[in-house]
Design an enzyme around this catalytic site. Structure first.
Site, PDB file in Angstrom:
ATOM      1  N   GLU A 111      -1.588  -4.497   3.400  1.00  0.00           N
ATOM      2  CA  GLU A 111      -0.880  -4.699   1.783  1.00  0.00           C
ATOM      3  C   GLU A 111       0.475  -5.506   2.124  1.00  0.00           C
ATOM      4  O   GLU A 111       1.052  -5.638   3.177  1.00  0.00           O
ATOM      5  CB  GLU A 111      -0.603  -3.560   1.274  1.00  0.00           C
ATOM      6  CG  GLU A 111      -1.837  -2.553   1.020  1.00  0.00           C
ATOM      7  CD  GLU A 111      -1.595  -1.440  -0.098  1.00  0.00           C
ATOM      8  OE1 GLU A 111      -2.645  -0.868  -0.493  1.00  0.00           O
ATOM      9  OE2 GLU A 111      -0.521  -1.064  -0.184  1.00  0.00           O
ATOM     10  N   CYS A 355       8.880   0.021  -1.826  1.00  0.00           N
ATOM     11  CA  CYS A 355       8.985   0.481  -0.713  1.00  0.00           C
ATOM     12  C   CYS A 355       8.247   1.785  -0.359  1.00  0.00           C
ATOM     13  O   CYS A 355       8.403   2.874  -0.949  1.00  0.00           O
ATOM     14  CB  CYS A 355      10.296   0.648  -0.353  1.00  0.00           C
ATOM     15  SG  CYS A 355      11.172  -0.702   0.022  1.00  0.00           S
TER      16      CYS A 355
END
Ligand code: SAH
Length: 376
Positions: A111, A355
Site C-alpha cells: 500500500e 501511519c
C-alpha cells in the site's frame, strides 16, 4: 559486485510471464546502466537514454513512441519497464488523500498513500512486502516480512502515482519512506532507489524532499550518514526510555535509545539536517506528562523536531489511542522545555490511510479483483 548487481536487476517474471525466462527490470537502473544494457542488446546507446526517460515519465514500452514497434517488441521480450501498477485506489472525501494498492509483478501488493499539502504532493511508499520488525502497534508487520522491494519497484510506486496524477496536472514532489517495511532492513535497494531520484533525466525529486523513517537500526544510520544523501532521517522513537520502548518495539532489545541518539547526533553533524522523532501516543503507556518531561530531557539541545501522533488503532491490536487533551498536554510540556514539536495532522482518516495502518495484500491473479476489495 558486478555479478551480484546483475542478478539483483534481474527479477523473475511476474505471473503473466510464468514459465518464461527471467526479465530484466529496467526501472532500477541508472541512465548509464540502461545505456550500457541497451548497447549489450545491440541497440544504439541513445536508445538507452530514451528508454530511461520514458520509464521515469511512467510509460510502459507501448507508450515509447519514438521507438519503432520492432524495437519495442524486442525489449518487451527481455525486459520490464514498469514494475508496479495501481490495482485499487480509495480517495478520502475529507481531504483528497488517496490510498493505493500497488500490485507487483509476482502477485504481491503493497500500500501507499498520496497526500496533498500546500507545498506539494507527497507520496508515502512501501519498502518491503510486510515487515519483520514486529512493532506491537503496527499493521504492516502482522504477517512478518514476505520480501524486500527492489529499487525499481519503489520507483515504480512513484511512477504509478505519476500516471494517476497526470490527468489532474499534478506530480509527486515529496516522498516519505513510511509505508510498510523497514527501509534500513532493505538498505542496498533503498540507497539505489534514492540515487535514482536525482538522476538528471529521471523523476528528479530533490532528496531534501525525501524522508526516511526507521525504527532505529543503529549501524545502518551510520552507514546512511556516509552516503552523502541529504534525506530527512525520521526515528520512530515512541518512548522516553528503554523500559517503555521494549514493551512495544522488539528492536529496543537490540539497540538502546542512548545508542540511537548518538547515531542521530552523528547524522546531524555529518548532514547538517535536523532529525525528526516520531512519537505515537498510546493510552496508559507513554502519553503522560511524566513521559513528556522525560522525553524533553532526552532531546534537550538536539537539532530535532518531535512529531506527535495519537495512536491509530489497529483492529488486531489491543493498544488504545489518546484524547486530544492528552496530546495537547504532552505537546505543552515539550514546548515549555523548548523542544520543537507538533501534532501530526491526520490525513485520510476515512480510508485508513494513516501511519501504521498499511497492510500487505496478496492478489492471486487467477482470482478476480474482488480479492483485493479488502482495501479499507
Ligand atoms: N519501519 C519504519 C517505517 C514505518 S513508518 C519505522 O519504523 O519508522 C510508519 C510510522 O508509523 C512509524 O513511525 C511507525 O512507528 C508509525 N506507526 C506504526 N503503527 C502506528 C499506529 N498504529 N499509529 C500511529 N503510528 C504508527
Amino acid at each position: 559486485m558486478q555479478d551480484e548487481e546483475k542478478i539483483q536487476r534481474t527479477v523473475s517474471g511476474g505471473p503473466e510471464t510464468a514459465g518464461a525466462a527471467a526479465k530484466t527490470e529496467l526501472a532500477g537502473m541508472t541512465e548509464a546502466e540502461l545505456t550500457a544494457w541497451a548497447a549489450a542488446q545491440g541497440l544504439p546507446a541513445f536508445r538507452g537514454k530514451q528508454v530511461f526517460e520514458w520509464i521515469h515519465r511512467g510509460e510502459d514500452f507501448d507508450g515509447m513512441t519514438n521507438l519503432s514497434k520492432e524495437v519495442r517488441e524486442k525489449l518487451k521480450e527481455t525486459a520490464v519497464a514498469q514494475c508496479a501498477e495501481i490495482r485499487l485506489s480509495r480517495k478520502s472525501a475529507l481531504d483528497g488523500t488517496v490510498k493505493f494498492l500497488f500490485a507487483l509483478r509476482d502477485g504481491n501488493c503493497v500500500e501507499g498513500v498520496l497526500m496533498r499539502y500546500r507545498y506539494g504532493v507527497s507520496l508515502c511508499i512501501s519498502t518491503q512486502v510486510g515487515c519483520r520488525m514486529g512493532c506491537r502497534f503496527c499493521a504492516s508487520t502482522l504477517d512478518g516480512r514476505v520480501r524486500d522491494l527492489t529499487a525499481g519497484e519503489m520507483l515504480g510506486e512513484i511512477l504509478a502515482a505519476t500516471r494517476y496524477l497526470r490527468p489532474e496536472g499534478e506530480k509527486v514532489s515529496h516522498v516519505v519512506l513510511m509505508g510498510s517495511g523497514e527501509p534500513l532492513d532493505n538498505y542496498d535497494e533503498v540507497i539505489r532507489f534514492l540515487r535514482l531520484l536525482r538522476e538528471e533525466n529521471g523523476v528528479r525529486i530533490s532528496l531534501r524532499n525525501v524522508s526516511l523513517s526507521t525504527c532505529g537500526i543503529v549501524p545502518r544510520i551510520y552507514d546512511l550518514a556516509k552516503e552523502n544523501l541529504p534525506v530527512t532521517l525520521c526515528i520512530s522513537l515512541h518512548a522516553p526510555n528503554d523500559r517503555i520502548r521494549r514493551q512495544t518495539m522488539p528492536i529496543a532489545n537490540k539497540y538502546a535509545i542512548r545508542e540511537i541518539l548518538e547515531a542521530c547526533r552523528h547524522y546531524i553533524r555529518v548532514t547538517g539536517r535536523r532529525v525528526i522523532f516520531e512519537y505515537a501516543l498510546v493510552d496508559g503507556l507513554n502519553a503522560g506528562e511524566a513521559e513528556a518531561r522525560e522525553l524533553a530531557g532526552l532531546l534537550r539541545g538536539m537539532q530535532c523536531h518531535v512529531n506527535l501522533i495519537p495512536l491509530n488503532e489497529v483492529k488486531e491490536r489491543q493498544l488504545k489511542g489518546v484524547s486530544e487533551d492528552t496530546v495537547r498536554a504532552f505537546l505543552k510540556v515539550l514546548q515549555e522545555r523548548h523542544i520543537s514539536a507538533t501534532r501530526r495532522r491526520e490525513m485520510g482518516d476515512d480510508i485508513e490511510g494513516a501511519c501504521g495502518q498499511l497492510r500487505r495484500k496478496t492478489i492471486n491473479t487467477s482470482r478476480s479483483e474482488a480479492t483485493c476489495e479488502s482495501l479499507t
